[in-house]
Design a protein around this motif. Structure first.
Motif, PDB file in Angstrom:
ATOM      1  N   LYS A  16       0.827  -1.197   0.000  1.00  0.00           N
ATOM      2  CA  LYS A  16       0.000   0.000   0.000  1.00  0.00           C
ATOM      3  C   LYS A  16       0.869   1.257   0.000  1.00  0.00           C
ATOM      4  N   GLU A  17       0.321   2.375  -0.535  1.00  0.00           N
ATOM      5  CA  GLU A  17       1.031   3.644  -0.615  1.00  0.00           C
ATOM      6  C   GLU A  17       0.476   4.625   0.413  1.00  0.00           C
ATOM      7  N   ILE A  18       1.354   5.502   0.900  1.00  0.00           N
ATOM      8  CA  ILE A  18       0.908   6.601   1.751  1.00  0.00           C
ATOM      9  C   ILE A  18       0.160   7.601   0.870  1.00  0.00           C
ATOM     10  N   ASP A  19      -1.086   7.878   1.222  1.00  0.00           N
ATOM     11  CA  ASP A  19      -1.883   8.818   0.425  1.00  0.00           C
ATOM     12  C   ASP A  19      -1.758  10.217   1.003  1.00  0.00           C
ATOM     13  N   TYR A  20      -2.273  10.425   2.186  1.00  0.00           N
ATOM     14  CA  TYR A  20      -2.103  11.693   2.896  1.00  0.00           C
ATOM     15  C   TYR A  20      -2.474  11.461   4.347  1.00  0.00           C
ATOM     16  N   SER A  21      -2.195  12.421   5.187  1.00  0.00           N
ATOM     17  CA  SER A  21      -2.521  12.319   6.610  1.00  0.00           C
ATOM     18  C   SER A  21      -3.431  13.467   7.006  1.00  0.00           C
ATOM     19  N   ASP A  22      -4.401  13.193   7.866  1.00  0.00           N
ATOM     20  CA  ASP A  22      -5.251  14.246   8.412  1.00  0.00           C
ATOM     21  C   ASP A  22      -5.421  14.008   9.909  1.00  0.00           C
ATOM     22  N   ASP A  23      -6.387  14.672  10.484  1.00  0.00           N
ATOM     23  CA  ASP A  23      -6.574  14.564  11.936  1.00  0.00           C
ATOM     24  C   ASP A  23      -6.957  13.155  12.363  1.00  0.00           C
ATOM     25  N   ASN A  24      -7.460  12.367  11.426  1.00  0.00           N
ATOM     26  CA  ASN A  24      -7.883  11.001  11.750  1.00  0.00           C
ATOM     27  C   ASN A  24      -6.786   9.975  11.473  1.00  0.00           C
ATOM     28  N   GLY A  25      -5.591  10.443  11.139  1.00  0.00           N
ATOM     29  CA  GLY A  25      -4.490   9.527  10.926  1.00  0.00           C
ATOM     30  C   GLY A  25      -4.072   9.424   9.471  1.00  0.00           C
ATOM     31  N   GLU A  26      -3.227   8.451   9.217  1.00  0.00           N
ATOM     32  CA  GLU A  26      -2.623   8.276   7.900  1.00  0.00           C
ATOM     33  C   GLU A  26      -3.536   7.475   6.981  1.00  0.00           C
ATOM     34  N   LYS A  27      -3.745   7.980   5.770  1.00  0.00           N
ATOM     35  CA  LYS A  27      -4.558   7.304   4.771  1.00  0.00           C
ATOM     36  C   LYS A  27      -3.645   6.593   3.779  1.00  0.00           C
ATOM     37  N   THR A  28      -4.079   5.440   3.308  1.00  0.00           N
ATOM     38  CA  THR A  28      -3.319   4.699   2.305  1.00  0.00           C
ATOM     39  C   THR A  28      -4.159   4.531   1.047  1.00  0.00           C
ATOM     40  N   THR A  29      -3.483   4.215  -0.030  1.00  0.00           N
ATOM     41  CA  THR A  29      -4.172   4.035  -1.306  1.00  0.00           C
ATOM     42  C   THR A  29      -3.389   3.039  -2.152  1.00  0.00           C
ATOM     43  N   SER A  30      -3.971   2.667  -3.266  1.00  0.00           N
ATOM     44  CA  SER A  30      -3.293   1.829  -4.254  1.00  0.00           C
ATOM     45  C   SER A  30      -3.602   2.402  -5.628  1.00  0.00           C
ATOM     46  N   TYR A  31      -2.573   2.558  -6.439  1.00  0.00           N
ATOM     47  CA  TYR A  31      -2.703   3.225  -7.733  1.00  0.00           C
ATOM     48  C   TYR A  31      -3.695   2.490  -8.643  1.00  0.00           C
ATOM     49  N   LYS A  32      -4.633   3.239  -9.208  1.00  0.00           N
ATOM     50  CA  LYS A  32      -5.655   2.680 -10.092  1.00  0.00           C
ATOM     51  C   LYS A  32      -5.557   3.232 -11.512  1.00  0.00           C
ATOM     52  N   GLY A  33      -4.531   4.024 -11.800  1.00  0.00           N
ATOM     53  CA  GLY A  33      -4.426   4.656 -13.108  1.00  0.00           C
ATOM     54  C   GLY A  33      -3.962   3.700 -14.188  1.00  0.00           C
ATOM     55  N   ASP A  34      -4.045   4.185 -15.423  1.00  0.00           N
ATOM     56  CA  ASP A  34      -3.638   3.381 -16.580  1.00  0.00           C
ATOM     57  C   ASP A  34      -2.151   3.479 -16.874  1.00  0.00           C
ATOM     58  N   GLY A  35      -1.460   4.396 -16.222  1.00  0.00           N
ATOM     59  CA  GLY A  35      -0.054   4.613 -16.530  1.00  0.00           C
ATOM     60  C   GLY A  35       0.833   3.525 -15.965  1.00  0.00           C
ATOM     61  N   GLY A  36       2.073   3.517 -16.426  1.00  0.00           N
ATOM     62  CA  GLY A  36       3.066   2.595 -15.912  1.00  0.00           C
ATOM     63  C   GLY A  36       3.191   1.321 -16.733  1.00  0.00           C
ATOM     64  N   VAL A  37       4.251   0.564 -16.446  1.00  0.00           N
ATOM     65  CA  VAL A  37       4.554  -0.689 -17.138  1.00  0.00           C
ATOM     66  C   VAL A  37       4.313  -1.848 -16.181  1.00  0.00           C
ATOM     67  N   ASP A  38       3.616  -2.859 -16.656  1.00  0.00           N
ATOM     68  CA  ASP A  38       3.278  -4.022 -15.847  1.00  0.00           C
ATOM     69  C   ASP A  38       4.532  -4.807 -15.458  1.00  0.00           C
ATOM     70  N   LEU A  39       4.621  -5.164 -14.153  1.00  0.00           N
ATOM     71  CA  LEU A  39       5.779  -5.913 -13.653  1.00  0.00           C
ATOM     72  C   LEU A  39       5.416  -7.340 -13.253  1.00  0.00           C
ATOM     73  N   SER A  40       4.189  -7.771 -13.526  1.00  0.00           N
ATOM     74  CA  SER A  40       3.819  -9.130 -13.140  1.00  0.00           C
ATOM     75  C   SER A  40       4.542 -10.171 -13.975  1.00  0.00           C
ATOM     76  N   ASN A  41       5.011  -9.786 -15.173  1.00  0.00           N
ATOM     77  CA  ASN A  41       5.750 -10.687 -16.047  1.00  0.00           C
ATOM     78  C   ASN A  41       7.192 -10.809 -15.543  1.00  0.00           C
ATOM     79  N   PRO A  42       7.687 -12.031 -15.304  1.00  0.00           N
ATOM     80  CA  PRO A  42       9.066 -12.182 -14.792  1.00  0.00           C
ATOM     81  C   PRO A  42      10.128 -11.664 -15.757  1.00  0.00           C
ATOM     82  N   VAL A  43       9.851 -11.741 -17.068  1.00  0.00           N
ATOM     83  CA  VAL A  43      10.811 -11.198 -18.029  1.00  0.00           C
ATOM     84  C   VAL A  43      10.927  -9.687 -17.857  1.00  0.00           C
TER      85      VAL A  43
END
Length: 982
Positions: A500-527
């Motif tokens: 999980k990624e650190i998203d932001y922090s507020d008075d209720n503590g630290e929020k986490t997120t996971s990237y949902k965008g279309d960008g980036g290169v897939d790393l699930s392939n071992p090659v």
């Protein structure tokens, strides 16, 4: 006499061979080394392909790759065949017998040594020269694509009547071919001569003829080809004169023919072409004559002609024809250069208007109400207030703002307002615990836009935020606030997987997120993982448990890098800026098409022309140039980069640009038509700064339209140094909503000033309509000041500010202790025939490490004010609008003196100043900024009363006793202690 076919064999000496185990080990190590090198090369290739595919620009990768491969193999093979054939031919023409001499006996050793390896040696030499030539040719992929896809300009040069496309697209390719031909012939001559010498075809000390007939004919043909290529070079040089650079009239990069070129060099090149053709034929004739006598004479004649006709004759013409009457001789060619340069840089439509520089209005109060109509004066300097944004809106140490913020326009209640904007980007230096997981998996993105009004500050001198806090809230509505791509994001991140990624922090503590965008290169392939582990030299990518299904790697994350990668034929503006468009944060990047082959247009060096006091301190603002020297430029592409997905879009902006049309043919479907630009995006597009800086540099000389004025040099201007600092670099242009004298309403503009060459007074003011989507966009206006009178320039205005006694005293107080005074942008606004200068003054110090706006400097028509707010300063200079009384004329003896303080004594005023100062120090200790601000006002009022009281005392003849007091009101107030933060 030994046989030239080989050497005698001697007894064989058996050398001990390594054991089978050693041979197997060495072979295994060799295979592994080759495989490792092959996979390393594959990793670089594969990761590039994956990245281009992830941004949907795979066609750019494949087109560029196949072009480079094609050029490599074609020209590498041609070079290898040329050199290899001539070596083989020289060997085949070797004499069967050679004279017995010490020279030949020494050469026999070499002949015998290489005899068993002749084929391998031939293959090795040809492969080496082929690889070098192929690699060099692959670097010419841009030249090839422009030649094969070239689009006509529809304009002809004035000398040869050829389309400009010939010089921009064709001539560079012909010159490359010519250079390749020269290289092939020279290497072939050297290789053939060495082969002939080795096998006795050429002799240096042996008796008899120095060369066999076969060697003579072979080398003569090669030299004849060289001379023939020289003839082609002379012919192309004729056209090259139209794009030849030379120093002329203090213009280092003058381009095009001058009188001496048209009347001496041009006929000289034609004559030399004819001589070279004849000389080449003489060399070819040695195939039958078997003697070098005539070719050598012809070659000597060509060299002598090149010296006399190509060098001495033009110098005589320049000395005895041009210099005695230079203006008359050069004027027709200067006019061609003026027209071509103005067209090539898009400054041919510049409107130059005479401007007095001084207002005829006697009652300045009549102009007070016109100020706000003339300009929305921006007192929030984006190049100063980044630390203020950082301190007030950083929220977390792992966020940061760019060093220089940006100016944009946002609509509020139906009207546009200039806005200073910055993004809260990721700052890994602020992460407490530095490790691979934190740096690349947990802390991956920034969060939110922070924006402030450009024309206002709060009572404490802080920005008036229109978008602030975390998550950001304000006038911009709802939008995707996560920033995965930004100017400060220079490292890779791996997102979307198990970690999980650190998203932001507020008075209720630290929020986490996971990237949902279309960008980036897939790393699930071992090659893919293995390839990136090698490419990034990070083995943990291969085996880390933090990478799993859905993991993607994000890199090439700065907006300029992404645009340059998907469009490697473009030059990128130094300032990418963010905007909220349709619920997304979009980076807007201006891009240019350029060429160095526009006939008669003078050249400019982009790196030097676009440098100013901002680029000197911030490398991120430097232009990304494909070619540094150009003589044609167009802002032909507007690009966007999505701050969340990294998606890159290229839009055609200049629909008439032939250079862009050429690249669009070479890379189809990469640039979208202008009609695809949405209204929301159009509202944030603006005139680019680097193009404006190039144009202002050219207009410092090319604002004149007649050759006589240009040649005299009397109208040469210069861009002044930035008066707000001591860097010595050029003042940057400023965005400002204002209206020029011929405009009916304000327009978002980009402005600058000019001073005469070598002087500091003002010579001109320049502005361009920067509001995209309007009919006036791109229109350049210049207000030219009279040369008969002197109007203060920026440096003189700054000096005037600093020399005013009251202002200097106030600034000295502001600088007291450990406080620092920072001058903001010195804005210039044309107003009623005169020029209004406005400069915000910031102070940082004490417990504060960020600048706050404390004062505003204003000057107009010789009247200067230094007040807490812009309105107060304008009121002091102009009066309070139409209801204010007319200021007394200094020359009118009947005018009443200004009212003095109710307490006329100097000592009482100084006591009040000391009390105000003490109150300010107490407020600082208690961090009560409201009280501190009030104390500063009281201090300033007390000092003013002290000055008035002293003046009254001097007038009555009793001021001598206290004459020293007003210059330094109180030792304790001015020297022993000072406010920490102004």
């Amino acid at each position: 006499m030994p046989d030239r076919g080989g050497g005698p064999t001697g007894p064989r000496i058996r050398v001990g061979r390594p054991s089978r185990r050693v041979r197997t080990l060495l072979l295994t190590l060799g295979v592994l080394a080759v495989l490792a090198m092959a996979f390393t090369m594959f990793a670089g290739f594969w990761t590039d392909w994956l990245w281009y595919r992830s941004v949907d620009y795979s066609s750019v990768f494949t087109t560029t790759l196949w072009t480079k491969i094609g050029l490599f193999f074609v020209f590498g093979l041609l070079m290898a065949l040329a050199v290899g054939f001539n070596i083989w031919l020289a060997h085949r023409m070797r004499p069967p017998l050679s004279a017995m001499s010490m020279e030949q006996q020494n050469l026999d050793r070499y002949r015998m040594g290489i005899a068993p390896y002749k084929k391998w040696l031939l293959l090795g030499i040809t492969a080496l020269v082929g690889l070098i030539a192929g690699a060099s040719a692959a670097g010419q992929w841009r030249t090839w694509l422009m030649w094969v896809n070239g689009v006509p300009f529809g304009q002809k040069d004035p000398q040869f009547k050829l389309d400009v496309a010939f010089y921009a697209f064709d001539l560079p390719w012909y010159r490359f071919l010519l250079g390749f031909g020269f290289a092939a012939v020279i290497i072939s001559v050297i290789a053939a001569a060495l082969t002939h010498y080795l096998y006795g075809g050429l002799r240096v000390t042996s008796p008899g003829a120095r060369a066999t007939g076969a060697a003579t004919g072979h080398l003569s043909v090669l030299i004849g080809i060289f001379v023939a290529l020289k003839a082609v070079a002379y012919w192309l040089d004729r056209y090259g004169l139209a794009v030849k650079s030379s120093d002329f009239k203090a213009t280092d990069n003058w381009t095009g023919l001058r009188y001496v070129d048209a009347n001496a060099y041009l006929p000289a090149k034609t004559i030399l072409f004819c001589i070279a053709v004849i000389c080449a034929l003489l060399f070819f004739a040695t195939i039958w004559r078997r003697t070098w006598q005539l070719p050598v004479i012809g070659f000597g004649l060509m060299v002598l002609s090149a010296i006399l006709i190509g060098g001495l004759y033009p110098a005589i013409v320049q000395k005895f024809q041009v210099q005695p009457n230079e203006q008359a001789k050069e004027a027709p060619y200067v006019e061609k250069n003026l027209a071509a340069t103005r067209d090539a840089y898009g400054i041919d439509g510049t409107k130059v208007t005479e401007y007095d520089g001084k207002s005829d209005t006697k009652d300045l109060t009549q102009l007070r109400d016109d100020v706000s109509d003339t300009a929305s004066i921006r007192i929030m300097d984006p190049n100063i207030v980044s630390p203020t944004f950082q301190q007030l809106q950083q929220m977390r140490k792992y966020y940061a703002f760019p060093t220089n913020l940006d100016v944009d326009r946002y609509s509020k209640d139906g009207s546009d307002q200039d806005t200073v904007i910055g993004l809260r980007e990721l700052n890994l230096a602020g992460v407490d615990k530095q490790n691979w997981i934190n740096n690349h998996f947990r802390y991956t993105h920034g969060f939110g836009v922070v924006a402030a009004r450009g024309t206002e500050v709060d009572p404490e001198g802080r920005p008036v935020f229109t978008e602030s806090n975390l998550p950001s809230k304000g006038d911009l509505g709802t939008y995707e606030q996560r920033i995965y791509y930004g100017e400060k994001t220079s490292t890779y991140s791996i997102v979307g997987g198990p970690q999980k990624e650190i998203d932001y922090s507020d008075d209720n503590g630290e929020k986490t997120t996971s990237y949902k965008g279309d960008g980036g290169v897939d790393l699930s392939n071992p090659v893919n993982r293995a390839a990136y582990a090698v490419a990034f030299n990070e083995p943990q990518i291969l085996y880390s448990g933090a990478i799993g299904d859905g993991s993607k790697i994000l890199y090439n994350r700065t907006p300029k890098d992404r645009v340059e990668a998907v469009a490697p034929w473009l030059t990128i503006d130094g300032d990418a800026y963010p905007a909220v468009v349709d619920g997304r944060i979009q980076w807007i990047v201006d891009a240019y098409t350029t060429t160095n082959g526009y006939p008669y247009a003078s050249r400019t060096t982009l790196g030097d022309t676009t440098a100013d006091s901002l680029t000197a301190t911030n490398d991120n603002r430097a232009v990304v140039a494909q070619q540094n020297q150009v003589n044609y430029i167009r802002n032909s592409v507007k690009a966007t980069v999505d701050a969340y997905t990294g998606e890159v879009e290229l839009y055609q902006w200049d629909t008439q640009d032939p250079v862009l049309k050429t690249w669009m043919k070479a890379f189809p479907d990469t640039v979208q038509p202008k009609s695809e630009i949405s209204d929301a995006l159009m509202a944030h597009l603006r005139y680019p700064q680097d193009l404006f800086k190039v144009q202002r540099e050219l207009l410092s000389r090319y604002h004149v339209e007649d050759a006589e004025t240009f040649l005299s040099g009397s109208e040469v201007w210069q861009v002044p140094e930035d008066p707000t600092n001591k860097s010595g670099d050029a003042v940057p242009p400023y965005y400002l909503s204002m209206k020029m004298p011929d405009q009916d309403q304000q327009s978002f503009s980009l402005t600058t000033t000019f001073t005469p060459n070598g002087r500091d007074n003002l010579s001109a003011f320049m502005a361009v309509d920067a509001e995209a989507g309007t009919s006036g966009y791109g229109k350049i206006r210049i207000l030219k000041l009279p040369t008969s009178t002197t109007v203060d320039g920026p440096k003189q205005v700054q000096s005037q500010f600093n020399s005013e006694q009251d202002i200097a005293e106030s600034i000295r107080l502001l600088r007291g202790g450990d406080s620092e005074v920072e001058y903001g942008n010195l804005l210039t606004v044309p107003l009623d025939g005169g020029l209004l200068y406005v400069e915000p003054v910031y102070v940082r110090g004490g417990g504060l490490k960020y600048p706050l706006l404390r004062k505003v400097l204003v000057t107009y028509g010789g009247q200067t004010a230094f007040e807490d707010t812009l309105d107060e300063a304008l009121d002091k200079v102009f009066g309070k609008g139409s209801t204010a009384a007319e200021p007394p004329d200094e020359g009118d003896d009947t005018a009443e003196p200004p009212p003095t303080s109710s307490d006329p004594t100097v000592q009482q005023a100084l006591d009040d100043a000391q009390a105000a100062f003490d109150a300010g120090q107490k407020a600082l200790q208690e961090n009560d900024w409201t009280a501190y601000g009030e104390a500063q006002k009281d201090l300033e009022e007390a000092l003013r009363r002290a000055e008035d009281a002293q003046a009254e005392a001097d007038k009555s003849g009793s001021g001598g006793k206290n004459s020293d007091s007003t210059s330094s009101p109180s030792p304790s107030a001015s020297d022993s202690a000072s406010p920490d933060s102004g």
